[in-house]
Design a protein around this motif. Structure first.
Motif, PDB file in Angstrom:
ATOM      1  N   GLY A 241      26.072  54.654  27.409  1.00  0.00           N
ATOM      2  CA  GLY A 241      26.266  53.228  27.607  1.00  0.00           C
ATOM      3  C   GLY A 241      25.027  52.433  27.934  1.00  0.00           C
ATOM      4  N   VAL A 242      23.865  53.099  28.010  1.00  0.00           N
ATOM      5  CA  VAL A 242      22.624  52.404  28.359  1.00  0.00           C
ATOM      6  C   VAL A 242      22.299  51.286  27.372  1.00  0.00           C
ATOM      7  CG1 VAL A 242      20.114  52.694  28.327  1.00  0.00           C
ATOM      8  CG2 VAL A 242      21.520  54.203  29.719  1.00  0.00           C
ATOM      9  N   ILE A 243      22.564  51.534  26.092  1.00  0.00           N
ATOM     10  CA  ILE A 243      22.174  50.578  25.054  1.00  0.00           C
ATOM     11  C   ILE A 243      22.808  49.201  25.251  1.00  0.00           C
ATOM     12  CG2 ILE A 243      24.020  51.285  23.485  1.00  0.00           C
ATOM     13  CD1 ILE A 243      20.420  50.368  22.467  1.00  0.00           C
ATOM     14  N   HIS A 245      23.197  47.555  27.956  1.00  0.00           N
ATOM     15  CA  HIS A 245      22.397  46.746  28.875  1.00  0.00           C
ATOM     16  C   HIS A 245      21.209  46.120  28.146  1.00  0.00           C
ATOM     17  CE1 HIS A 245      24.536  48.043  32.483  1.00  0.00           C
ATOM     18  NE2 HIS A 245      24.496  49.277  32.015  1.00  0.00           N
ATOM     19  N   LEU A 246      20.655  46.851  27.188  1.00  0.00           N
ATOM     20  CA  LEU A 246      19.501  46.344  26.456  1.00  0.00           C
ATOM     21  C   LEU A 246      19.889  45.211  25.508  1.00  0.00           C
ATOM     22  CD1 LEU A 246      17.633  49.681  25.591  1.00  0.00           C
ATOM     23  CD2 LEU A 246      17.457  48.261  27.650  1.00  0.00           C
ATOM     24  N   ILE A 247      20.944  45.408  24.741  1.00  0.00           N
ATOM     25  CA  ILE A 247      21.316  44.392  23.751  1.00  0.00           C
ATOM     26  C   ILE A 247      21.848  43.120  24.409  1.00  0.00           C
ATOM     27  CG2 ILE A 247      23.686  45.218  23.424  1.00  0.00           C
ATOM     28  CD1 ILE A 247      21.271  43.709  20.775  1.00  0.00           C
ATOM     29  N   ASN A 248      22.313  43.223  25.651  1.00  0.00           N
ATOM     30  CA  ASN A 248      22.838  42.041  26.343  1.00  0.00           C
ATOM     31  C   ASN A 248      21.753  41.230  27.047  1.00  0.00           C
ATOM     32  OD1 ASN A 248      25.493  42.461  25.565  1.00  0.00           O
ATOM     33  ND2 ASN A 248      25.971  43.743  27.336  1.00  0.00           N
ATOM     34  N   THR A 249      20.496  41.575  26.837  1.00  0.00           N
ATOM     35  CA  THR A 249      19.389  40.802  27.403  1.00  0.00           C
ATOM     36  C   THR A 249      19.223  39.500  26.615  1.00  0.00           C
ATOM     37  OG1 THR A 249      18.277  42.881  27.962  1.00  0.00           O
ATOM     38  CG2 THR A 249      16.942  40.869  28.019  1.00  0.00           C
ATOM     39  N   ARG A 250      19.105  38.407  27.301  1.00  0.00           N
ATOM     40  CA  ARG A 250      19.009  37.105  26.635  1.00  0.00           C
ATOM     41  C   ARG A 250      17.818  37.062  25.674  1.00  0.00           C
ATOM     42  NH1 ARG A 250      22.553  33.515  28.806  1.00  0.00           N
ATOM     43  NH2 ARG A 250      23.225  33.859  30.965  1.00  0.00           N
ATOM     44  N   GLY A 251      18.043  36.518  24.496  1.00  0.00           N
ATOM     45  CA  GLY A 251      16.998  36.359  23.503  1.00  0.00           C
ATOM     46  C   GLY A 251      16.776  37.560  22.614  1.00  0.00           C
ATOM     47  N   ALA A 255      18.132  45.970  19.722  1.00  0.00           N
ATOM     48  CA  ALA A 255      17.868  46.867  20.847  1.00  0.00           C
ATOM     49  C   ALA A 255      17.845  48.302  20.359  1.00  0.00           C
ATOM     50  CB  ALA A 255      18.932  46.702  21.929  1.00  0.00           C
ATOM     51  N   ILE A 256      16.898  49.088  20.880  1.00  0.00           N
ATOM     52  CA  ILE A 256      16.771  50.496  20.521  1.00  0.00           C
ATOM     53  C   ILE A 256      16.651  51.322  21.792  1.00  0.00           C
ATOM     54  CG2 ILE A 256      15.490  52.227  19.212  1.00  0.00           C
ATOM     55  CD1 ILE A 256      14.585  48.672  18.580  1.00  0.00           C
ATOM     56  N   PHE A 257      17.414  52.408  21.841  1.00  0.00           N
ATOM     57  CA  PHE A 257      17.289  53.343  22.958  1.00  0.00           C
ATOM     58  C   PHE A 257      17.222  54.753  22.410  1.00  0.00           C
ATOM     59  CE2 PHE A 257      19.321  56.099  26.233  1.00  0.00           C
ATOM     60  CZ  PHE A 257      18.226  56.105  27.091  1.00  0.00           C
ATOM     61  N   ALA A 258      16.196  55.489  22.820  1.00  0.00           N
ATOM     62  CA  ALA A 258      16.014  56.864  22.364  1.00  0.00           C
ATOM     63  C   ALA A 258      15.861  57.797  23.563  1.00  0.00           C
ATOM     64  CB  ALA A 258      14.769  56.968  21.474  1.00  0.00           C
ATOM     65  N   HIS A 259      16.387  58.998  23.435  1.00  0.00           N
ATOM     66  CA  HIS A 259      16.213  59.993  24.498  1.00  0.00           C
ATOM     67  C   HIS A 259      16.169  61.385  23.900  1.00  0.00           C
ATOM     68  CE1 HIS A 259      20.362  61.549  24.416  1.00  0.00           C
ATOM     69  NE2 HIS A 259      20.758  60.305  24.267  1.00  0.00           N
ATOM     70  N   GLU A 260      15.454  62.265  24.563  1.00  0.00           N
ATOM     71  CA  GLU A 260      15.393  63.657  24.140  1.00  0.00           C
ATOM     72  C   GLU A 260      16.670  64.378  24.551  1.00  0.00           C
ATOM     73  OE1 GLU A 260      10.593  64.540  24.276  1.00  0.00           O
ATOM     74  OE2 GLU A 260      11.791  64.930  26.078  1.00  0.00           O
ATOM     75  N   ASN A 261      17.186  65.221  23.654  1.00  0.00           N
ATOM     76  CA  ASN A 261      18.341  66.054  23.955  1.00  0.00           C
ATOM     77  C   ASN A 261      17.883  67.380  24.558  1.00  0.00           C
ATOM     78  OD1 ASN A 261      20.233  64.225  23.162  1.00  0.00           O
ATOM     79  ND2 ASN A 261      20.585  65.118  21.145  1.00  0.00           N
ATOM     80  N   ASN A 262      18.854  68.245  24.819  1.00  0.00           N
ATOM     81  CA  ASN A 262      18.515  69.560  25.363  1.00  0.00           C
ATOM     82  C   ASN A 262      17.785  70.428  24.341  1.00  0.00           C
ATOM     83  OD1 ASN A 262      19.588  69.008  27.855  1.00  0.00           O
ATOM     84  ND2 ASN A 262      21.599  69.865  27.395  1.00  0.00           N
ATOM     85  N   ASN A 263      18.103  70.232  23.054  1.00  0.00           N
ATOM     86  CA  ASN A 263      17.432  71.017  22.014  1.00  0.00           C
ATOM     87  C   ASN A 263      15.996  70.535  21.856  1.00  0.00           C
ATOM     88  OD1 ASN A 263      19.856  72.359  21.481  1.00  0.00           O
ATOM     89  ND2 ASN A 263      20.478  70.809  19.985  1.00  0.00           N
ATOM     90  N   PRO A 264      15.022  71.426  21.951  1.00  0.00           N
ATOM     91  CA  PRO A 264      13.612  71.027  21.865  1.00  0.00           C
ATOM     92  C   PRO A 264      13.312  70.264  20.580  1.00  0.00           C
ATOM     93  CG  PRO A 264      13.805  73.308  22.589  1.00  0.00           C
ATOM     94  CD  PRO A 264      15.178  72.879  22.178  1.00  0.00           C
ATOM     95  N   VAL A 269      18.951  58.560  18.920  1.00  0.00           N
ATOM     96  CA  VAL A 269      18.552  57.159  18.908  1.00  0.00           C
ATOM     97  C   VAL A 269      19.769  56.272  18.689  1.00  0.00           C
ATOM     98  CG1 VAL A 269      16.923  55.483  17.965  1.00  0.00           C
ATOM     99  CG2 VAL A 269      16.440  57.944  17.780  1.00  0.00           C
ATOM    100  N   SER A 270      19.887  55.218  19.495  1.00  0.00           N
ATOM    101  CA  SER A 270      20.960  54.235  19.350  1.00  0.00           C
ATOM    102  C   SER A 270      20.351  52.884  18.996  1.00  0.00           C
ATOM    103  CB  SER A 270      21.765  54.112  20.649  1.00  0.00           C
ATOM    104  OG  SER A 270      22.404  55.331  20.969  1.00  0.00           O
ATOM    105  N   PHE A 271      20.983  52.190  18.064  1.00  0.00           N
ATOM    106  CA  PHE A 271      20.561  50.857  17.659  1.00  0.00           C
ATOM    107  C   PHE A 271      21.707  49.872  17.878  1.00  0.00           C
ATOM    108  CE2 PHE A 271      18.409  53.885  14.828  1.00  0.00           C
ATOM    109  CZ  PHE A 271      17.084  53.505  14.951  1.00  0.00           C
ATOM    110  N   ARG A 272      21.374  48.689  18.359  1.00  0.00           N
ATOM    111  CA  ARG A 272      22.346  47.597  18.445  1.00  0.00           C
ATOM    112  C   ARG A 272      21.663  46.311  17.980  1.00  0.00           C
ATOM    113  NH1 ARG A 272      24.778  51.534  19.156  1.00  0.00           N
ATOM    114  NH2 ARG A 272      26.401  52.025  20.686  1.00  0.00           N
ATOM    115  N   ALA A 273      22.446  45.382  17.458  1.00  0.00           N
ATOM    116  CA  ALA A 273      21.874  44.127  16.983  1.00  0.00           C
ATOM    117  C   ALA A 273      22.914  43.026  17.041  1.00  0.00           C
ATOM    118  CB  ALA A 273      21.362  44.286  15.553  1.00  0.00           C
ATOM    119  N   HIS A 274      22.448  41.797  16.946  1.00  0.00           N
ATOM    120  CA  HIS A 274      23.340  40.649  16.864  1.00  0.00           C
ATOM    121  C   HIS A 274      23.480  40.141  15.431  1.00  0.00           C
ATOM    122  CE1 HIS A 274      24.048  40.364  21.111  1.00  0.00           C
ATOM    123  NE2 HIS A 274      22.760  40.278  21.383  1.00  0.00           N
TER     124      HIS A 274
END
Length: 320
Positions: A241-243, A245-251, A255-264, A269-274
């Motif tokens: 659900g982190v993404i 918070h990013l896409i709801n930022t004014r202006g 929004a892009i959120f990336a994180h490393e998984n357990n697999n090396p 990556v998650s993308f959101r847009a208006h």
């Protein structure tokens, strides 16, 4: 013939059915899998559900007793159903079985799905896989309390609490019928959309600390490495659900959120847009989804990917 009728006939004719959701299953994949499993069980079918490990917050969704125990032997199946999977690579625990079953079905609401199964029911205009399952089973099975709770969980989650564009009057009418079965709708809503563990709160803090903007605030992005999560005894499941918070930022437009998984080397990556079509954008890296909400899974260093992806995104936005 209507696609829903075709899939109903296939399922009603089967004796053994295996259902599978996508990797890192969310409430929609879980709710659709369990909801359909309970409905098929009512029809006298033998059913197994193959899913990756479920985060604790989803343990309240009924139907977990249908989970395959993964005892080394793959279950037998007349029909294999992939649920909420945008492409074949997204099938998690059930991938090995998919290739062995003659009759395969895909039920999905992602617009980038090209139809990888023998029989495909794809509806990008529907809010969620769970709403599709409601439409599929409602004519043939009484939707009881447990089925209703599973489907409600998925619809609530994938509509962002009934906020997203795919939430229609038809969606709300179906939700009203689910609520009428007596489910604990307030508790489900709060558990999925509001409650979080303390370590999730700390993970959110890391995300915000790593957040940056580009193009005068039109683009916002953040990336979190596994070592950062390890330091607070958290994992990627605490970033759910982190993404939003990013896409709801004014202006912000994208929004892009990336994180490393357990697999090396594996990065989610998650993308959101208006307005920008992130579903099409995500296909560049083997992903997909909806126009305004999409994702991908890549196997490359997170810093290198972010640099490459952001450079590509900026060029596309400048040429738009």
């Amino acid at each position: 013939m209507d696609s829903y009728i075709v899939i109903r006939d296939i399922l009603c004719s089967a004796q053994k059915v295996v259902l599978a959701g996508h990797v890192n299953p969310d409430a929609d994949a879980i709710g659709a899998s369990f909801g359909l499993a309970m409905a098929l069980h009512k029809l006298g079918k033998e059913v197994f559900v193959m899913l990756d490990a479920l985060p604790e917050k989803y343990h309240m969704i009924p139907g977990a007793h249908f989970l395959w125990k993964n005892d080394g032997e793959l279950p037998e199946a007349d029909v294999f159903v992939a649920l909420d999977c945008g492409d074949l690579s997204r099938i998690g625990a059930g991938r090995a079985l998919f290739d062995r079953v003659d009759v395969t079905v895909c039920i999905d609401h992602h617009g980038t799905n090209i139809g990888f199964a023998r029989h495909n029911l794809i509806d990008a205009e529907t809010s969620s896989a769970c709403e599709m399952i409601y439409d599929l089973i409602e004519p043939i099975v009484e939707i009881d309390h447990d089925i209703a709770a599973a489907l409600y969980a998925g619809i609530v989650s994938d509509t962002g609490g009934f906020r997203f564009n795919q939430t229609t009057p038809g969606t709300m009418n179906k939700v009203a019928r689910l609520v009428a079965t007596g489910i604990a709708y307030t508790e489900i809503y709060n558990e999925l959309l509001h409650y979080h563990a303390f370590k999730s709160l700390k993970a959110l803090g890391i995300t915000f600390n790593n957040t940056r903007t580009l193009m005068d605030g039109r683009v916002i992005y953040s990336a979190v490495k596994k070592c950062e999560l390890d330091a607070i005894n958290a994992s990627y499941t605490d970033l759910d659900g982190v993404i939003k918070h990013l896409i709801n930022t004014r202006g912000v437009q994208v929004a892009i959120f990336a994180h490393e998984n357990n697999n090396p080397g594996e990065v989610k990556v998650s993308f959101r847009a208006h307005q920008f079509d992130v579903g099409n954008f995500a296909t560049r890296w083997g992903g997909g989804g909806h126009k305004l909400a999409a994702g991908c899974l890549v196997t490359k260093p997170i810093d290198a990917f972010m640099e490459e992806m952001l450079d590509t995104l900026i060029k596309e936005l400048q040429n738009a």
